[in-house]
Design a protein around this motif. Structure first.
Motif, short mmCIF file in Angstrom:
data_model
loop_
_atom_site.label_atom_id
_atom_site.label_comp_id
_atom_site.label_asym_id
_atom_site.label_seq_id
_atom_site.Cartn_x
_atom_site.Cartn_y
_atom_site.Cartn_z
N SER A 16 69.64 17.16 48.16
CA SER A 16 69.47 17.27 49.60
C SER A 16 70.30 16.20 50.30
O SER A 16 70.45 15.09 49.77
CB SER A 16 67.99 17.12 49.98
OG SER A 16 67.22 18.16 49.41
N GLU B 127 69.66 23.75 48.52
CA GLU B 127 70.12 25.07 48.12
C GLU B 127 71.30 24.96 47.15
O GLU B 127 72.13 24.09 47.26
CB GLU B 127 70.54 25.88 49.35
CG GLU B 127 69.38 26.19 50.30
CD GLU B 127 69.82 27.05 51.47
OE1 GLU B 127 71.01 27.44 51.48
OE2 GLU B 127 69.00 27.31 52.36
N SER C 31 62.02 11.92 51.95
CA SER C 31 60.88 12.31 51.11
C SER C 31 60.48 11.21 50.13
O SER C 31 59.75 11.47 49.19
CB SER C 31 61.22 13.59 50.33
OG SER C 31 61.56 14.64 51.20
N ARG D 153 53.00 11.44 40.54
CA ARG D 153 53.14 11.61 41.98
C ARG D 153 51.86 12.18 42.55
O ARG D 153 51.00 12.67 41.81
CB ARG D 153 54.32 12.54 42.29
CG ARG D 153 54.16 13.95 41.79
CD ARG D 153 55.27 14.86 42.27
NE ARG D 153 55.42 14.79 43.71
CZ ARG D 153 56.05 15.72 44.43
NH1 ARG D 153 56.59 16.76 43.83
NH2 ARG D 153 56.15 15.60 45.74
N LYS E 176 64.51 17.87 39.28
CA LYS E 176 63.65 19.03 39.02
C LYS E 176 62.79 18.80 37.78
O LYS E 176 61.61 19.14 37.76
CB LYS E 176 64.51 20.28 38.88
CG LYS E 176 65.11 20.74 40.21
CD LYS E 176 65.92 22.02 40.06
CE LYS E 176 67.26 21.80 39.44
NZ LYS E 176 68.12 23.01 39.48
N ARG F 54 60.39 16.75 41.16
CA ARG F 54 60.79 16.52 42.55
C ARG F 54 61.83 17.53 42.99
O ARG F 54 62.88 17.19 43.53
CB ARG F 54 61.32 15.09 42.71
CG ARG F 54 60.30 14.00 42.52
CD ARG F 54 59.06 14.17 43.42
NE ARG F 54 59.39 14.34 44.83
CZ ARG F 54 59.41 13.34 45.72
NH1 ARG F 54 59.14 12.11 45.33
NH2 ARG F 54 59.69 13.58 46.98
N ALA F 55 61.52 18.81 42.80
CA ALA F 55 62.42 19.86 43.26
C ALA F 55 62.56 19.86 44.77
O ALA F 55 63.53 20.42 45.31
CB ALA F 55 61.91 21.23 42.78
N ASP F 56 61.61 19.21 45.48
CA ASP F 56 61.71 19.13 46.94
C ASP F 56 62.91 18.31 47.39
O ASP F 56 63.32 18.39 48.55
CB ASP F 56 60.43 18.52 47.52
CG ASP F 56 60.13 17.14 46.95
OD1 ASP F 56 60.10 16.17 47.72
OD2 ASP F 56 59.95 17.03 45.72
N LEU F 57 63.48 17.50 46.50
CA LEU F 57 64.66 16.71 46.84
C LEU F 57 65.96 17.43 46.48
O LEU F 57 67.04 16.86 46.63
CB LEU F 57 64.62 15.36 46.11
CG LEU F 57 63.45 14.44 46.48
CD1 LEU F 57 63.48 13.19 45.63
CD2 LEU F 57 63.49 14.09 47.95
#
Length: 366
Positions: free
Chosen positions: A256, A251, A262, A290, A241, A245-248
């Motif tokens: 992840s 929840e 990704s 990025r 984060k 790269r919070a997409d990795l």
């Protein structure tokens, strides 16, 4: 870059260990500062340049003495620098001398692994500031609640437990780790206090550590096998984060399950190590590398920093480390700290920090 300090560890209940002079590797401190910067979103000018511009000139083995009266000018600024650098030095000493891995910031009620959370203890004695970190202690096979102090204190550091150490112990005692049943878990806590030596105060730079043991039930063998892996995965999720790269991160703040999906869009290689995420850090900010035209942005930022005389670092989180942690694999042996390029590149815990920018391999993502 090594500087020396007076070092004392207070082992409960009555044994002390003295190491004078004791070498401190400022490269390790810079790495600790980089991780701390990503976790709590700050920019610290000193660590980017390995603190060299702020220290009294000297070679390897010289005492760790700050220029003039220490970083900062007015008293409030000096206290802020002292507290910040206390975190950096404290984190490095806890990680590399006392086995405290995967240090994460303490928040009341924070989940630190499945079924375990850290909370403020009940009662009057638990009021006041919280400690800095909770970590997995690989040496003791349990968790540690940790507090770091930095001080220009003119008071008595010759007594066995100086007042600043007692203050840090009170902070660690304000927290407890409880399991899903509400039962308190025993922790091996650590406090670390740094008394700065400066050209102005002519005092001996000193670091004191102490390891109080809390009440509570010991962890089971099964927990000691499982919990370090969960703690490490959450630690890396925090860093992702901070690296943009919070997409990795899934929840609940965990990694992840399939982070490799990704990866391709933002692949970075630093000093031969491939990573999911990288940021450029200089004295003015943290800039994720990025997205489209990241090569051009990197070149522009580097050029501006060089023009104004700011040193630049790149921080990389390694792909194999993230993928292994997502699968809850044991920490690999190559997680041991490696320093290369004459101290210009350091890797530890899956995080590589380098000031050797020519080692960066970065292609446009679009």
């Amino acid at each position: 870059m090594y500087r020396t300090i007076a070092r004392r560890t207070i082992w409960s209940p009555s044994m002390d260990q003295f190491q004078t002079p004791h070498a401190v590797d400022l490269t390790l401190v810079a790495h600790a500062a980089a991780v701390e910067t990503l976790q709590i979103d700050l920019v610290a000018r000193g660590w980017v340049g390995l603190f060299g511009a702020l220290l009294q000139p000297g070679s390897n083995g010289s005492p760790l003495v700050w220029r003039e009266n220490g970083p900062g000018g007015e008293a409030e600024i000096k206290r802020a620098y002292s507290a910040l650098f206390g975190r950096f030095f404290g984190r490095a000493i806890l990680r590399h001398e006392h086995g405290c891995r995967d240090l994460r910031q303490v928040h009341d009620g924070r989940e630190i692994a499945s079924g375990l959370r850290i909370r403020r203890r009940r009662g009057v004695s638990a009021r006041g500031d919280l400690p800095d970190w909770v970590s997995w202690n690989a040496t003791s096979g349990c968790y540690s609640v940790c507090e770091a102090k930095g001080s220009h204190d003119q008071g008595d550091w010759e007594v066995r437990v100086p007042p600043v150490v007692n203050a840090a112990m009170r902070q660690t005692n304000r927290m407890e780790i409880i399991d899903a049943s509400g039962v308190r878990v025993q922790t091996k806590n650590w406090v670390v206090a740094s008394r700065w030596g400066t050209q102005g105060n002519a005092r001996t730079p000193t670091v004191i550590t102490m390891d109080p043991l809390s009440d509570g039930r010991p962890l089971t063998d099964a927990e000691r096998e499982k919990l370090p892996r969960e703690t490490h995965a959450l630690f890396l999720a925090d860093l992702l984060k901070g690296l943009g790269r919070a997409d990795l991160v899934g929840e609940g703040g965990d990694l992840s399950p399939s982070p490799s999906a990704s990866f391709a869009q933002d692949s970075v290689v630093v000093a031969g190590r491939e990573g999911y995420a990288a940021v450029l850090v200089d004295g003015s900010g943290v800039f994720p590398l990025r997205g489209p035209q990241r090569r051009q942005r990197f070149d522009a930022l580097r050029e501006v920093s060089e023009e104004v005389g700011r040193k630049v670092a790149v921080v990389l989180l390694e792909r194999p480390a993230v993928e292994a942690a997502a699968r809850r694999e044991p920490r690999p042996q190559d997680f041991e700290t490696v320093v290369s390029d004459n101290g210009q590149t350091i890797t530890s815990d899956g995080v590589t920090v380098t000031w050797q920018l020519d080692t960066l391999e970065l292609e446009d993502a679009g």
